[in-house]
Design an enzyme around this catalytic site. Sequence first.
Site, PDB file in Angstrom:
ATOM      1  N   LYS A  22       1.326  15.369  -3.098  1.00 32.08           N
ATOM      2  CA  LYS A  22       0.854  15.474  -1.712  1.00 32.08           C
ATOM      3  C   LYS A  22       1.805  14.748  -0.768  1.00 32.08           C
ATOM      4  O   LYS A  22       2.194  15.291   0.272  1.00 32.08           O
ATOM      5  CB  LYS A  22      -0.541  14.864  -1.594  1.00 32.08           C
ATOM      6  CG  LYS A  22      -0.935  14.470  -0.180  1.00 32.08           C
ATOM      7  CD  LYS A  22      -2.207  13.657  -0.175  1.00 32.08           C
ATOM      8  CE  LYS A  22      -2.475  12.962   1.123  1.00 32.08           C
ATOM      9  NZ  LYS A  22      -1.873  11.633   1.270  1.00 32.08           N
ATOM     10  N   ARG A  92      -2.271  11.804   8.510  1.00 32.53           N
ATOM     11  CA  ARG A  92      -1.289  10.826   8.938  1.00 32.53           C
ATOM     12  C   ARG A  92       0.110  11.432   9.039  1.00 32.53           C
ATOM     13  O   ARG A  92       0.890  11.147   9.937  1.00 32.53           O
ATOM     14  CB  ARG A  92      -1.279   9.726   7.866  1.00 32.53           C
ATOM     15  CG  ARG A  92      -0.467   8.536   8.235  1.00 32.53           C
ATOM     16  CD  ARG A  92      -1.205   7.779   9.261  1.00 32.53           C
ATOM     17  NE  ARG A  92      -0.420   6.726   9.820  1.00 32.53           N
ATOM     18  CZ  ARG A  92      -0.724   6.161  10.981  1.00 32.53           C
ATOM     19  NH1 ARG A  92      -1.754   6.567  11.681  1.00 32.53           N
ATOM     20  NH2 ARG A  92       0.007   5.195  11.445  1.00 32.53           N
ATOM     21  N   ASP A 116      -6.350   8.917   7.288  1.00 36.52           N
ATOM     22  CA  ASP A 116      -7.407   8.080   6.750  1.00 36.52           C
ATOM     23  C   ASP A 116      -7.338   6.664   7.313  1.00 36.52           C
ATOM     24  O   ASP A 116      -6.261   6.132   7.544  1.00 36.52           O
ATOM     25  CB  ASP A 116      -7.300   8.038   5.231  1.00 36.52           C
ATOM     26  CG  ASP A 116      -7.868   9.312   4.619  1.00 36.52           C
ATOM     27  OD1 ASP A 116      -8.367  10.150   5.384  1.00 36.52           O
ATOM     28  OD2 ASP A 116      -7.815   9.444   3.403  1.00 36.52           O
ATOM     29  N   ARG A 121      -2.706   0.949  10.973  1.00 37.52           N
ATOM     30  CA  ARG A 121      -1.550   1.682  10.437  1.00 37.52           C
ATOM     31  C   ARG A 121      -0.517   1.857  11.547  1.00 37.52           C
ATOM     32  O   ARG A 121      -0.365   2.942  12.110  1.00 37.52           O
ATOM     33  CB  ARG A 121      -1.999   3.038   9.865  1.00 37.52           C
ATOM     34  CG  ARG A 121      -3.024   2.911   8.756  1.00 37.52           C
ATOM     35  CD  ARG A 121      -3.361   4.232   8.120  1.00 37.52           C
ATOM     36  NE  ARG A 121      -2.323   4.691   7.221  1.00 37.52           N
ATOM     37  CZ  ARG A 121      -2.398   5.807   6.507  1.00 37.52           C
ATOM     38  NH1 ARG A 121      -3.454   6.587   6.596  1.00 37.52           N
ATOM     39  NH2 ARG A 121      -1.409   6.163   5.710  1.00 37.52           N
ATOM     40  N   PRO A 122       0.203   0.791  11.874  1.00 38.82           N
ATOM     41  CA  PRO A 122       1.140   0.866  13.008  1.00 38.82           C
ATOM     42  C   PRO A 122       2.324   1.783  12.709  1.00 38.82           C
ATOM     43  O   PRO A 122       2.631   2.054  11.543  1.00 38.82           O
ATOM     44  CB  PRO A 122       1.616  -0.580  13.154  1.00 38.82           C
ATOM     45  CG  PRO A 122       1.350  -1.241  11.852  1.00 38.82           C
ATOM     46  CD  PRO A 122       0.202  -0.524  11.215  1.00 38.82           C
ATOM     47  N   ASP A 124       5.304   1.134  14.589  1.00 41.54           N
ATOM     48  CA  ASP A 124       6.373   0.474  15.351  1.00 41.54           C
ATOM     49  C   ASP A 124       7.742   0.636  14.699  1.00 41.54           C
ATOM     50  O   ASP A 124       8.760   0.740  15.396  1.00 41.54           O
ATOM     51  CB  ASP A 124       6.043  -1.023  15.533  1.00 41.54           C
ATOM     52  CG  ASP A 124       5.791  -1.706  14.201  1.00 41.54           C
ATOM     53  OD1 ASP A 124       4.860  -1.281  13.491  1.00 41.54           O
ATOM     54  OD2 ASP A 124       6.533  -2.635  13.844  1.00 41.54           O
ATOM     55  N   GLN A 125       7.809   0.690  13.373  1.00 43.64           N
ATOM     56  CA  GLN A 125       9.114   0.803  12.702  1.00 43.64           C
ATOM     57  C   GLN A 125       9.706   2.209  12.859  1.00 43.64           C
ATOM     58  O   GLN A 125      10.918   2.375  12.921  1.00 43.64           O
ATOM     59  CB  GLN A 125       9.001   0.427  11.218  1.00 43.64           C
ATOM     60  CG  GLN A 125       8.558  -1.002  10.982  1.00 43.64           C
ATOM     61  CD  GLN A 125       9.480  -2.007  11.666  1.00 43.64           C
ATOM     62  OE1 GLN A 125      10.687  -2.029  11.433  1.00 43.64           O
ATOM     63  NE2 GLN A 125       8.905  -2.827  12.537  1.00 43.64           N
ATOM     64  N   ILE A 329      -0.630  -4.201   0.655  1.00 47.36           N
ATOM     65  CA  ILE A 329      -0.126  -3.182   1.589  1.00 47.36           C
ATOM     66  C   ILE A 329      -1.177  -2.895   2.665  1.00 47.36           C
ATOM     67  O   ILE A 329      -0.873  -2.921   3.864  1.00 47.36           O
ATOM     68  CB  ILE A 329       0.230  -1.862   0.848  1.00 47.36           C
ATOM     69  CG1 ILE A 329       1.129  -2.140  -0.361  1.00 47.36           C
ATOM     70  CG2 ILE A 329       0.853  -0.846   1.809  1.00 47.36           C
ATOM     71  CD1 ILE A 329       2.558  -2.472  -0.070  1.00 47.36           C
TER      72      ILE A 329
HETATM   73  C1  LIG Z   1       1.726  10.481   3.859  1.00 44.91           C
HETATM   74  C2  LIG Z   1       2.147   9.346   3.014  1.00 44.91           C
HETATM   75  O1  LIG Z   1       3.147   9.368   2.330  1.00 44.91           O
HETATM   76  N1  LIG Z   1       1.322   8.288   3.055  1.00 44.91           N
HETATM   77  C3  LIG Z   1       1.608   7.105   2.265  1.00 44.91           C
HETATM   78  C4  LIG Z   1       2.370   6.128   3.104  1.00 44.91           C
HETATM   79  O2  LIG Z   1       1.577   5.794   4.225  1.00 44.91           O
HETATM   80  P1  LIG Z   1       2.194   5.069   5.473  1.00 44.91           P
HETATM   81  O3  LIG Z   1       3.397   5.883   5.863  1.00 44.91           O
HETATM   82  O4  LIG Z   1       1.090   4.809   6.438  1.00 44.91           O
HETATM   83  O5  LIG Z   1       2.622   3.710   4.863  1.00 44.91           O
HETATM   84  P2  LIG Z   1       3.941   2.912   5.059  1.00 44.91           P
HETATM   85  O6  LIG Z   1       4.699   2.898   3.779  1.00 44.91           O
HETATM   86  O7  LIG Z   1       4.621   3.427   6.274  1.00 44.91           O
HETATM   87  O8  LIG Z   1       3.341   1.485   5.362  1.00 44.91           O
HETATM   88  C5  LIG Z   1       3.408   0.415   4.448  1.00 44.91           C
HETATM   89  C6  LIG Z   1       3.055  -0.872   5.167  1.00 44.91           C
HETATM   90  O9  LIG Z   1       3.918  -1.075   6.294  1.00 44.91           O
HETATM   91  C7  LIG Z   1       3.182  -1.232   7.485  1.00 44.91           C
HETATM   92  N2  LIG Z   1       3.911  -0.546   8.576  1.00 44.91           N
HETATM   93  C8  LIG Z   1       4.276   0.758   8.409  1.00 44.91           C
HETATM   94  C9  LIG Z   1       4.961   1.425   9.418  1.00 44.91           C
HETATM   95  C10 LIG Z   1       5.272   0.733  10.608  1.00 44.91           C
HETATM   96  O10 LIG Z   1       5.893   1.279  11.545  1.00 44.91           O
HETATM   97  N3  LIG Z   1       4.866  -0.558  10.730  1.00 44.91           N
HETATM   98  C11 LIG Z   1       4.193  -1.218   9.735  1.00 44.91           C
HETATM   99  O11 LIG Z   1       3.847  -2.380   9.889  1.00 44.91           O
HETATM  100  C12 LIG Z   1       1.822  -0.598   7.185  1.00 44.91           C
HETATM  101  O12 LIG Z   1       0.805  -1.130   8.005  1.00 44.91           O
HETATM  102  C13 LIG Z   1       1.633  -0.921   5.720  1.00 44.91           C
HETATM  103  O13 LIG Z   1       1.130  -2.232   5.561  1.00 44.91           O
HETATM  104  O14 LIG Z   1       2.659   5.006   2.329  1.00 44.91           O
HETATM  105  C14 LIG Z   1       1.496   4.277   1.971  1.00 44.91           C
HETATM  106  C15 LIG Z   1       1.954   3.031   1.227  1.00 44.91           C
HETATM  107  O15 LIG Z   1       2.608   3.384   0.055  1.00 44.91           O
HETATM  108  C16 LIG Z   1       0.581   5.159   1.138  1.00 44.91           C
HETATM  109  O16 LIG Z   1      -0.648   4.510   0.987  1.00 44.91           O
HETATM  110  C17 LIG Z   1       0.319   6.479   1.824  1.00 44.91           C
HETATM  111  O17 LIG Z   1      -0.290   7.354   0.907  1.00 44.91           O
HETATM  112  C1  LIG Z   2      -3.768   7.272   2.485  1.00 43.16           C
HETATM  113  C2  LIG Z   2      -3.224   8.358   1.994  1.00 43.16           C
HETATM  114  O1  LIG Z   2      -2.801   9.397   2.710  1.00 43.16           O
HETATM  115  P1  LIG Z   2      -2.449   9.424   4.260  1.00 43.16           P
HETATM  116  O2  LIG Z   2      -1.304   8.483   4.443  1.00 43.16           O
HETATM  117  O3  LIG Z   2      -2.057  10.854   4.452  1.00 43.16           O
HETATM  118  O4  LIG Z   2      -3.694   9.023   5.020  1.00 43.16           O
HETATM  119  C3  LIG Z   2      -3.058   8.525   0.529  1.00 43.16           C
HETATM  120  O5  LIG Z   2      -2.361   9.477   0.133  1.00 43.16           O
HETATM  121  O6  LIG Z   2      -3.625   7.732  -0.236  1.00 43.16           O
END
Ligand SMILES: CC(=O)N[C@H]1[C@@H](OP(=O)(O)OP(=O)(O)OC[C@H]2O[C@@H](n3ccc(=O)[nH]c3=O)[C@H](O)[C@@H]2O)O[C@H](CO)[C@@H](O)[C@@H]1O
Ligand SMILES: C=C(OP(=O)(O)O)C(=O)O
Length: 428
Positions: A22, A92, A116, A121-122, A124-125, A329
């Site tokens: 996925k 997302r 979800d 879920r910021p 900013d990066q 995380i």
């Molecule tokens: C669609 C997809 O692939 N989703 C995955 C993606 O979510 P997602 O892309 O939301 O997760 P990230 O790997 O980006 O985030 C990891 C961590 O970094 C923080 N963060 C992230 C981006 C940002 O700009 N700033 C910041 O602070 C988040 O709050 C979190 O604590 O990776 C997560 C962590 O492996 C998984 O649970 C999700 O399934």
């Molecule tokens: C949280 C998940 O997905 P998404 O980042 O699409 O919400 C996930 O795959 O566990």
Amino acid sequence: MAKIIINGGHRIHGEVTIGGAKNSTVALIPAAILADSPVKFDTVPQILDVKNLQLILQAMNVSSTFENGNLSIDPTTIRESDLPSGAIKSLRASYYFMGALLGRFGRATVTFPGGDNLGRRPIDQHIKGFEALGATVTESNDIIHIDASDHGLIGARVALDTVSVGATINIILAAVKAKGQTIIENAAKEPEIIDIVTFLNNMGANIRGAGTDTIRITGVDTLIARNTHTVIPDRIEAGTYMSMAAAFGDGVTVRNVIPEHLESYTSKLIEMGVNLEIGEDAVHIFPSEKLQPVSIKTMPYPGFATDLQQPVTPLLLMAEGESTIYDTIYPKRVRHIAELRRMGGDIATVKPGEIKIGHSDRLIGTTVEAAEIRAGAALIIAGIMADGTTVINNADHILRGYDRIQEKLTNLGVDIAIEGIDLINLMP
Ligand SMILES: CC(=O)N[C@H]1[C@@H](OP(=O)(O)OP(=O)(O)OC[C@H]2O[C@@H](n3ccc(=O)[nH]c3=O)[C@H](O)[C@@H]2O)O[C@H](CO)[C@@H](O)[C@@H]1O
Ligand SMILES: C=C(OP(=O)(O)O)C(=O)O
């Protein structure tokens, strides 16, 4: 909203074949709009997220067809358009259209992504990366405007403050056609990132270092697909079935697995005393005997995935002693805990992100809520293990990301029904 009904108490056995990942698919589909030719994918999972991404493509005049896991996308007639906010909010990963549209048109206007609720879920990066490439980013009324159309995107060095899967992929998508070289430092190393980069490089992109913490992208002018891209197997789906099999199986083979992608997970199962046979692309899980408690900390890849934190909890309830999970995380991603307690599980959140799990002899079916996809997966496993009937409300969260779950569980001997959703019409 859909509901899943499970009449539990029957041990599972047999074989299950894992679908395409996925979290690769949801980035590959936005990435496809960067191509200057039609593109094809196979082993695409049959999930709601794909349906919603197809709706977003349709709004951009990009046609797509999806049958038996074969997804064809023709982005050659793409035009800039308003995107459907319902579909954008449903997942997302719609945020990957920011990077992809920026790469294609030099600008993007996208509603703030939904998905979800795992706590904050910021993004900013992601924004830091787009700005480093020369884009101006503004936000108004929940809509993000990213614009580099004046001078185009110029390669730059981006050092991420947090290891982020989403930001790493989004910056790659924006940079793949930018002028010059982009270097992402402190990049995420997840296998899904390598999958996206393999797809882009096979079309002529120049991206080096995926799977390490430094990724170098030299911009190219065109991307042409010359072959069908096979999506990598879903390591989270595989881990979910392995958890189920170890907790309540009488011998289950999980096929289409890349065992290396699951090493941190399988090493915890082995530490617990789960009896596994790991083959080249399959894992057999023997019935469990005495299971030991363990301590688990979720980390960026190659650490233990936050997406497997919830599916492993019902298995930990079987261990003879107290286990601990620390989710570093997403510390607020604990919405399965109260529901598992209601089913009789000895489990509690003791501090933000810290979960204690005691031995629970028996789970009892009841009505529970799937607050997010993986919380839902935990409840499915618990429902299979429980005596009586478990009704899981808000099951759309599960159907967002678990490929043909009813068919796969039925084949394993589970008595499962899904109501409130027309599965035949799941795909447009
Ligand atoms: C669609 C997809 O692939 N989703 C995955 C993606 O979510 P997602 O892309 O939301 O997760 P990230 O790997 O980006 O985030 C990891 C961590 O970094 C923080 N963060 C992230 C981006 C940002 O700009 N700033 C910041 O602070 C988040 O709050 C979190 O604590 O990776 C997560 C962590 O492996 C998984 O649970 C999700 O399934
Ligand atoms: C949280 C998940 O997905 P998404 O980042 O699409 O919400 C996930 O795959 O566990």
